[in-house]
Write an enzyme that holds these catalytic residues in place. Structure first.
Site, PDB file in Angstrom:
ATOM      1  N   LYS A  94      -6.208  -4.036  -5.458  1.00 31.90           N
ATOM      2  CA  LYS A  94      -6.034  -2.855  -5.068  1.00 31.90           C
ATOM      3  C   LYS A  94      -5.941  -2.011  -6.328  1.00 31.90           C
ATOM      4  O   LYS A  94      -4.977  -1.650  -6.751  1.00 31.90           O
ATOM      5  CB  LYS A  94      -4.930  -2.712  -3.987  1.00 31.90           C
TER       6      LYS A  94
HETATM    7  N1  PMP Z   1      -9.410  -1.929   2.881  1.00 29.99           N
HETATM    8  C1  PMP Z   1      -9.065  -1.091   1.950  1.00 29.99           C
HETATM    9  C2  PMP Z   1     -10.488  -0.505   1.072  1.00 29.99           C
HETATM   10  C3  PMP Z   1      -7.982  -0.548   1.864  1.00 29.99           C
HETATM   11  O1  PMP Z   1      -7.588   0.583   0.969  1.00 29.99           O
HETATM   12  C4  PMP Z   1      -6.842  -0.780   2.663  1.00 29.99           C
HETATM   13  C5  PMP Z   1      -5.593  -0.372   2.772  1.00 29.99           C
HETATM   14  N2  PMP Z   1      -4.724  -0.896   1.910  1.00 29.99           N
HETATM   15  C6  PMP Z   1      -7.198  -2.003   3.585  1.00 29.99           C
HETATM   16  C7  PMP Z   1      -8.719  -2.406   3.658  1.00 29.99           C
HETATM   17  C8  PMP Z   1      -6.189  -2.531   4.714  1.00 29.99           C
HETATM   18  O2  PMP Z   1      -5.376  -3.430   3.915  1.00 29.99           O
HETATM   19  P1  PMP Z   1      -3.922  -3.569   4.479  1.00 29.99           P
HETATM   20  O3  PMP Z   1      -3.912  -3.981   5.913  1.00 29.99           O
HETATM   21  O4  PMP Z   1      -3.322  -4.457   3.516  1.00 29.99           O
HETATM   22  O5  PMP Z   1      -3.011  -1.765   4.385  1.00 29.99           O
END
Ligand code: PMP
Length: 296
Positions: A154
């Protein structure tokens, strides 16, 4: 949207300071090159008090993101969780979005960071995508190619791609964008993962070209307990367009149903879909309304 006021406190490198008085250096790789990693976490006001959902998983992903990006991570995860609870308390926040960010020390060269800072801030935040069903389009932008970056990290810079995709989608009158991977399979939305329902089964793209969503993993777990068959496989744009139903999921988005894909209405009413069942179960889980601890 006001993220802070004169009373707001944030956590910066081990200290709690006023957000309005916090400073950063303008000569850093994070600001100039998007070379930083972050998390998006939610805290819920449950009957057991304020509870951060999957705190450990989020901080572990933050650590993994930092390692993949060669950004120092000299922090103890349990300590970060403890400090996050303190931050919520100091700001009197119960239902909140928590944003940890690791950014790099002043340096303008294209070399790995040797020194980093950790910021954790939080603010009150309602439904990210609103409570209505989402009208999505297939984006003309692809997600970054896994051979050009570590897509499972991320990393801040990756979100320029997300901003381009949502901007295009909104200009065209849609709520959200679904981005494809470099093979033109469905990857994910700008900030959420995608599931489709077809003939009573759920499908979602496998890991590899997407962010490994913590909500996605939770949904897969919930499917096991609810006896819903959930298959991880590459999905084409036709798979999405011909789905009975579909939804997005993410920490901020939670579970958000999709009504149309490129203006084509998905046939199953949201209330009748597997997504709606999962949405209810997910809400109960994050609010600790049922005891799922044994299975999650
Ligand atoms: N894909 C992207 C590109 C994101 O930014 C997120 C948000 N963090 C997610 C998927 C979903 O991840 P999570 O369930 O861990 O928030």
């Amino acid at each position: 949207m006001q993220y802070y006021d004169s009373n707001t406190v944030l956590y910066l490198n081990g200290k709690f300071i006023k957000a309005a008085e916090a400073k950063t250096d303008l000569y850093g790789q994070s600001l100039h090159y998007g070379y930083a990693v972050f998390e998006g976490i939610r805290a819920y006001n449950t009957h057991n008090g304020t509870r951060i959902f999957k705190a450990r998983e989020h901080y572990e992903r933050l650590k993994r993101s930092a390692e993949l990006m060669h950004i120092p991570f000299p922090y103890d995860i349990e300590e970060l969780i403890k400090q996050t609870y303190k931050l919520l308390k100091k700001n009197n926040l119960k239902d909140a979005y928590v944003r940890p960010l690791i950014y790099c020390a002043p340096n303008m060269s294209l070399v790995p960071a040797t020194e980093a800072s950790i910021l954790i801030c939080a603010w009150e935040w309602g439904a990210y995508l609103g409570s209505s069903l989402q009208k999505v389009c297939i984006s003309s932008y692809q997600r970054p190619n896994p051979k050009s970056t570590h897509v499972e990290a991320k990393a801040s810079g990756h979100y320029v791609n997300s901003i381009l995709a949502t901007t295009e989608a909104k200009i065209k009158g849609f709520d959200e964008a679904i981005l494809l991977d470099m093979n033109n399979n469905i990857a994910e939305a700008s900030g959420a993962n995608v599931f489709i329902e077809k003939k009573g089964k759920l499908y979602t793209p496998p890991l590899g070209n997407i962010l490994p969503g913590i909500t996605r993993a939770t949904v897969i777990q919930l499917c096991k307990t609810l006896d819903i068959e959930c298959i991880e496989k590459h999905l084409s744009t036709d798979d999405l367009r011909n789905a009975d139903s579909a939804f997005l999921c993410g920490t901020a988005a939670e579970i958000a149903g999709i009504s149309t894909v490129d203006e084509v209405t998905l046939p199953t009413a949201w209330t009748e879909s597997l997504g709606a069942t999962l949405q209810r179960t997910y809400k109960a889980l994050v609010l600790e309304k049922q005891n799922y601890e044994v299975i999650i």
